[in-house]
Every structure is written in structure tokens, then in C-alpha cells.
Design a protein around this motif. Sequence first.
Motif, PDB file in Angstrom:
ATOM      1  N   SER A 177       0.833  -1.214   0.000  1.00 30.37           N
ATOM      2  CA  SER A 177       0.000   0.000   0.000  1.00 30.37           C
ATOM      3  C   SER A 177       0.862   1.255   0.000  1.00 30.37           C
ATOM      4  O   SER A 177       0.580   2.223  -0.729  1.00 30.37           O
ATOM      5  N   VAL A 178       1.909   1.248   0.816  1.00 26.06           N
ATOM      6  CA  VAL A 178       2.815   2.401   0.878  1.00 26.06           C
ATOM      7  C   VAL A 178       3.471   2.631  -0.483  1.00 26.06           C
ATOM      8  O   VAL A 178       3.546   3.767  -0.965  1.00 26.06           O
ATOM      9  N   VAL A 179       3.929   1.537  -1.110  1.00 25.30           N
ATOM     10  CA  VAL A 179       4.569   1.666  -2.428  1.00 25.30           C
ATOM     11  C   VAL A 179       3.581   2.209  -3.450  1.00 25.30           C
ATOM     12  O   VAL A 179       3.918   3.080  -4.265  1.00 25.30           O
ATOM     13  N   VAL A 180       2.343   1.720  -3.419  1.00 24.71           N
ATOM     14  CA  VAL A 180       1.317   2.179  -4.363  1.00 24.71           C
ATOM     15  C   VAL A 180       1.033   3.661  -4.163  1.00 24.71           C
ATOM     16  O   VAL A 180       0.880   4.414  -5.137  1.00 24.71           O
ATOM     17  N   LEU A 181       0.971   4.106  -2.901  1.00 24.23           N
ATOM     18  CA  LEU A 181       0.678   5.513  -2.622  1.00 24.23           C
ATOM     19  C   LEU A 181       1.836   6.424  -3.017  1.00 24.23           C
ATOM     20  O   LEU A 181       1.623   7.547  -3.491  1.00 24.23           O
ATOM     21  N   VAL A 182       3.060   5.940  -2.833  1.00 28.23           N
ATOM     22  CA  VAL A 182       4.238   6.753  -3.149  1.00 28.23           C
ATOM     23  C   VAL A 182       4.485   6.824  -4.653  1.00 28.23           C
ATOM     24  O   VAL A 182       4.935   7.839  -5.173  1.00 28.23           O
ATOM     25  N   ARG A 183       4.191   5.729  -5.341  1.00 25.72           N
ATOM     26  CA  ARG A 183       4.453   5.666  -6.776  1.00 25.72           C
ATOM     27  C   ARG A 183       3.635   6.723  -7.518  1.00 25.72           C
ATOM     28  O   ARG A 183       2.430   6.880  -7.295  1.00 25.72           O
ATOM     29  N   LYS A 184       4.285   7.436  -8.411  1.00 26.15           N
ATOM     30  CA  LYS A 184       3.622   8.535  -9.119  1.00 26.15           C
ATOM     31  C   LYS A 184       2.602   8.028 -10.140  1.00 26.15           C
ATOM     32  O   LYS A 184       1.508   8.573 -10.251  1.00 26.15           O
ATOM     33  N   ALA A 185       2.984   7.005 -10.903  1.00 27.48           N
ATOM     34  CA  ALA A 185       2.087   6.488 -11.935  1.00 27.48           C
ATOM     35  C   ALA A 185       1.719   5.046 -11.616  1.00 27.48           C
ATOM     36  O   ALA A 185       2.601   4.207 -11.438  1.00 27.48           O
ATOM     37  N   PRO A 186       0.424   4.737 -11.528  1.00 31.58           N
ATOM     38  CA  PRO A 186       0.019   3.365 -11.227  1.00 31.58           C
ATOM     39  C   PRO A 186       0.306   2.431 -12.402  1.00 31.58           C
ATOM     40  O   PRO A 186       0.379   2.862 -13.562  1.00 31.58           O
ATOM     41  N   VAL A 187       0.470   1.144 -12.106  1.00 28.39           N
ATOM     42  CA  VAL A 187       0.609   0.132 -13.152  1.00 28.39           C
ATOM     43  C   VAL A 187      -0.794  -0.379 -13.464  1.00 28.39           C
ATOM     44  O   VAL A 187      -1.431  -1.031 -12.636  1.00 28.39           O
ATOM     45  N   LEU A 188      -1.289  -0.063 -14.640  1.00 26.76           N
ATOM     46  CA  LEU A 188      -2.654  -0.400 -15.030  1.00 26.76           C
ATOM     47  C   LEU A 188      -2.649  -1.510 -16.071  1.00 26.76           C
ATOM     48  O   LEU A 188      -1.937  -1.435 -17.069  1.00 26.76           O
ATOM     49  N   LEU A 189      -3.446  -2.532 -15.835  1.00 26.17           N
ATOM     50  CA  LEU A 189      -3.572  -3.647 -16.765  1.00 26.17           C
ATOM     51  C   LEU A 189      -4.921  -3.526 -17.475  1.00 26.17           C
ATOM     52  O   LEU A 189      -5.965  -3.484 -16.821  1.00 26.17           O
ATOM     53  N   ASP A 199     -11.917  -0.456 -24.931  1.00 27.34           N
ATOM     54  CA  ASP A 199     -11.286  -0.469 -23.617  1.00 27.34           C
ATOM     55  C   ASP A 199     -12.369  -0.291 -22.557  1.00 27.34           C
ATOM     56  O   ASP A 199     -12.967   0.775 -22.447  1.00 27.34           O
ATOM     57  N   LEU A 200     -12.585  -1.342 -21.784  1.00 26.43           N
ATOM     58  CA  LEU A 200     -13.647  -1.299 -20.777  1.00 26.43           C
ATOM     59  C   LEU A 200     -13.179  -0.696 -19.463  1.00 26.43           C
ATOM     60  O   LEU A 200     -13.875   0.109 -18.846  1.00 26.43           O
ATOM     61  N   ALA A 201     -12.009  -1.102 -19.025  1.00 25.46           N
ATOM     62  CA  ALA A 201     -11.518  -0.665 -17.722  1.00 25.46           C
ATOM     63  C   ALA A 201     -10.034  -0.991 -17.621  1.00 25.46           C
ATOM     64  O   ALA A 201      -9.441  -1.547 -18.548  1.00 25.46           O
TER      65      ALA A 201
END
Length: 261
Positions: free
Chosen positions: A36-48, A69-71
Motif C-alpha cells: 500500500s505504501v509503495v502504491v501511494l508513493v508511486r507517481k504512476a500506477p501500473v494499469l492492466l 477499452d472497458l476498464a
Amino acid sequence: MTTASHNTVTDAHFTRLRAVNLVAGLVLLAQAVLVSVVVLVRKAPVLLPVTAGFPGGPVGSTAEPHVVDLASVNLGVAVVILLAFSALLRLTAVTPVFAGSYRRGLAAARNPLRWVEYSQVAAITVFLVAQLNGVTEVGTLVALYAITAGATLFLALQEREPAGDSLRPFVFGAMVGIVPWGIIAFYQIGAGLLGDVPELFVRTVTLSLLAVAALVWANAWLGRRGDGAWAHPGRVEIVQITLVTLGTTLLAGQVLWGALL
């Protein structure tokens, strides 16, 4: 065949089981916080991506299908949810409210909660691994999720059979459960043949989680055989908890180092 005496869950057995559940739950919870901490700190999320393809013309037409593209699935958030879900069930098992039913179920060599947990953990894991291997079509992803969850629930049916008796539910479940991994292998090998070899962490996470899934099924098979060290349901339960925790940790760790950091 396992006898009633072999199934007896003594106070010492149950104390050890509660300790294993508590440690596993805390380890998974700590990982959920870390990711969670890494996700919050990371500037750009990894989106699949999740897409849908619709026919581009009449039946038999060579027109290109319409891809929509649905989601997008946030990989980091999905891993956190998986870790938190598994941690919650592990910690729930040691609470006074559920401890009694948990112990009685183990004495009968049954634990439906085990398979409810693993059906979802395994299904979400396969969903994410498929996405990492380039599967984007919503129909395929939902089918992989449902097949994996359904195959795992065959193991709950297997527990209705006396230990040492028919393994028919196990065999049927295994026949169904291998299909999603075969589809993932098709995508991974196909990408390699086309010169677009998946990243190393994608290959390792796929193989390692397939190995853990195979060990979970092997543990269930040994438990229903009721031979040797696996004659006592407490041993089966401890190995199950360890393997599920290991598999979730492998997914979280490899995604963390391979994609999020």
C-alpha cells in the motif's frame, strides 16, 4: 483410512494451528501495508487493460472486430486487496467467535472456509497472472476466474468423501483447474514465438505460482488419502496455510520488485 482417533484435535494441536494462523495473518497484513505504501508513493500506477472485442461485420466477414477499452485493473491495488483478504480470513480463524466451529470442522477433516479462501485467492491470482501475460479480453479473464474458483470448490466436495474413499471430485477438479494455466501458457509461449518474450518477472511469477498451485492440490490429495504424516487433518491445514501464504507472498514480492519499484 483416517480413523476418528486420528482426527482428534487436541488442545496442543489447536494451539499450534491458531499460532500458525496468527503468524500467517500478520505476515500477510504487513505485506499489504508495505505494498500500500509503495502504491501511494508511486507517481504512476501500473494499469492492466481489460478490453472487449465485438464483431466488425456479418458472420464470416473479414472486417476487423471493434475493440473497446472497458476498464483498467490497478495492479498494486489488486495485490493489496488479495493480501488483505487472505490476512482477514487467517486472523478471523483465531477469534473466539469462529474458533469453536473451526476446531469442530477440523475434527471432521472438513474446513469449508479453507476452500472459500483459496477459491478466491487462486482465482484472483490466475486473473492477474493472465493479465501480466497479455490476456486482456474481458470474456477470457472472467472465464479464467470462474473456472479456477469452480475447480477449487471441487476440493470442498472431496472433503464430503471419507478419507481413503473415492477421489472422483479431486480428479474432476484437477481436470478443470489445469485449463486456465494451459491458456496462460499458450499466451506466454505464443508471445515468445512471435519474438515478444514476456519480462523475466512475468515468466518467474507464472511458473512459481503454478508450482504452488500444484502443491496445494497435492496436499489436498495426500490429506484425503489419509496416509502417514497427512493422516491428521491438522497437518493438512498447516501445510495449506503455509502454501497459500507462500503463493500470495510470491505474487506480491515479484510484482513489487518487477513492476512497482
